[in-house]
Design an enzyme around this catalytic site. Sequence first.
Site, PDB file in Angstrom:
ATOM      1  N   GLY A  74      25.243 119.151  84.954  1.00  0.00           N
ATOM      2  CA  GLY A  74      24.216 120.186  84.857  1.00  0.00           C
ATOM      3  C   GLY A  74      22.839 119.570  84.686  1.00  0.00           C
ATOM      4  N   THR A  75      22.767 118.486  83.931  1.00  0.00           N
ATOM      5  CA  THR A  75      21.480 117.817  83.695  1.00  0.00           C
ATOM      6  C   THR A  75      20.868 117.340  85.009  1.00  0.00           C
ATOM      7  OG1 THR A  75      22.231 117.124  81.514  1.00  0.00           O
ATOM      8  CG2 THR A  75      20.401 115.889  82.459  1.00  0.00           C
ATOM      9  N   ASN A 154      22.447 128.385  75.263  1.00  0.00           N
ATOM     10  CA  ASN A 154      23.611 127.627  74.791  1.00  0.00           C
ATOM     11  C   ASN A 154      23.781 127.672  73.276  1.00  0.00           C
ATOM     12  OD1 ASN A 154      21.161 126.040  75.522  1.00  0.00           O
ATOM     13  ND2 ASN A 154      22.116 124.505  74.234  1.00  0.00           N
ATOM     14  N   GLN A 183      25.779 127.671  81.019  1.00  0.00           N
ATOM     15  CA  GLN A 183      26.633 128.360  80.037  1.00  0.00           C
ATOM     16  C   GLN A 183      27.187 129.683  80.589  1.00  0.00           C
ATOM     17  OE1 GLN A 183      27.724 127.425  77.040  1.00  0.00           O
ATOM     18  NE2 GLN A 183      26.573 125.520  76.923  1.00  0.00           N
ATOM     19  N   SER A 203      27.677 123.414  85.710  1.00  0.00           N
ATOM     20  CA  SER A 203      28.357 122.197  85.261  1.00  0.00           C
ATOM     21  C   SER A 203      29.853 122.473  85.118  1.00  0.00           C
ATOM     22  CB  SER A 203      27.770 121.773  83.917  1.00  0.00           C
ATOM     23  OG  SER A 203      28.448 120.653  83.429  1.00  0.00           O
ATOM     24  N   HIS A 205      32.187 121.121  83.115  1.00  0.00           N
ATOM     25  CA  HIS A 205      32.949 120.985  81.864  1.00  0.00           C
ATOM     26  C   HIS A 205      32.787 122.140  80.878  1.00  0.00           C
ATOM     27  CE1 HIS A 205      29.795 119.421  78.933  1.00  0.00           C
ATOM     28  NE2 HIS A 205      29.156 119.242  80.067  1.00  0.00           N
ATOM     29  N   THR A 241      28.534 108.627  97.201  1.00  0.00           N
ATOM     30  CA  THR A 241      29.848 109.063  97.667  1.00  0.00           C
ATOM     31  C   THR A 241      30.381 110.166  96.762  1.00  0.00           C
ATOM     32  OG1 THR A 241      30.257 106.867  98.539  1.00  0.00           O
ATOM     33  CG2 THR A 241      32.202 108.256  98.184  1.00  0.00           C
ATOM     34  N   CYS A 329      23.953 118.247  71.974  1.00  0.00           N
ATOM     35  CA  CYS A 329      23.029 117.138  72.204  1.00  0.00           C
ATOM     36  C   CYS A 329      22.095 116.938  71.033  1.00  0.00           C
ATOM     37  CB  CYS A 329      22.210 117.396  73.462  1.00  0.00           C
ATOM     38  SG  CYS A 329      23.201 118.117  74.740  1.00  0.00           S
TER      39      CYS A 329
END
Length: 403
Positions: A74-75, A154, A183, A203, A205, A241, A329
Amino acid sequence: MSEKSRVYLDHAATTPVRPEVRAEINRMYESFYGNPSTFYEEGHEVADMLAQARADIAGVINADPSEIYFTSCGTESDNWALKGTAFARQKEGKHIITTKIEHHAILHTVEWLDKQGFEATYLDVDADGLVDPEDLKAALRDDTIIVSIMMANNEVGTIEPIKELAAITHTNSRAYFHCDAVQALGAIPIDVQDLGVDMMSFSGHKLYGPKGVGVMYLRRGKRVDNLLHGGAQERMRRGGTENIPLIVGFAKAAVLAKEEMPEESKRQIVMRDWLIQEISKRIPYCKLNGHPTKRLPNNVNFSFEFIEGESMLLLLDAEGYACSSGSACTSASLDPSHVLLAMGLPHEIAHGSLRITLGKDNTQEQLEGFVTSLENIVARLREMSPLWSDFQEGRIKAALINK
Ligand code: PLP
């Protein structure tokens, strides 16, 4: 400690990879190692899988597959949207609008752009964490090139009126509208056509998919510079790749999350609202942070007066509960959350905050045990707090009165 005795309540930080996704990823690692850019069978078969994953993700958000770009997280998607637009459009203007409650993937990128000669406006939010569309309208200028506002916060789970904000942006300026929906994907419906966004970040995860894979939705015809230069992958827009196992795993997770969303979000809302009610009823001097109803189905965030959030986390951890005091974070830092401060909470109240984010494997029974532990922990910590004794002896007043 064995996994059985742990209760994981931090699904906004990350989620476990669900078994169906793990099986898919393992199958890829076991049998398909080809590079999708090569011209023989090993390459063709994974190129087909990549195309299918792209189509699956596009289907989940009602986009065209050609508008889906795979990234590493996501970042990266957030960085790409902001830097890519800033550098592609700098001749048209250098003004960027975002909000004070974005994730650091946005805020720190905008701060960096600010140092490169761009100019940023940070919109305020109200006490529930909502952006006022009128504030956006007032902030838009002829030289605004991008507006970036998150779909769901978030930390406090507040859901922003993205459709309205994107429409205001497009009616009143030439700016692109980017939305960090990291989120939101898998938690609430997302339809990029209905929302009218130009770019969106996702993202893997956060929805029981793997870490290290993200998506950027980029509406056809919108101009952004590349962030990563290299080979011809992702239709010449993002060199590197492709990580096919993680991409296929992400697509599987997104499709399953969409299928299960109607039932699962209903179940989580019942548990969320029970938890909110129970905490407010049983623990004095606390406050729910975030909007009471315009919030993610799995998010509960409370401030407890006369308490340090960090001590609460440590004691909860010792009793088997994994929660957070804010975003993963920043939980290593002792600064109070920038989101809670932007919502107007005083420092000392913001310090005593706890985020509980539910997941698909949590049960009502787990939450009942959790509230009892939390109630005891808050009482124990208050007994040790000099502020609590000042309050008990009438030297100071409480700011949060819920009972
Ligand atoms: N944006 C938001 C709103 C998030 O919650 C997160 C992760 O917590 C990110 C961006 C960053 O995503 P990633 O961890 O995939 O880089």
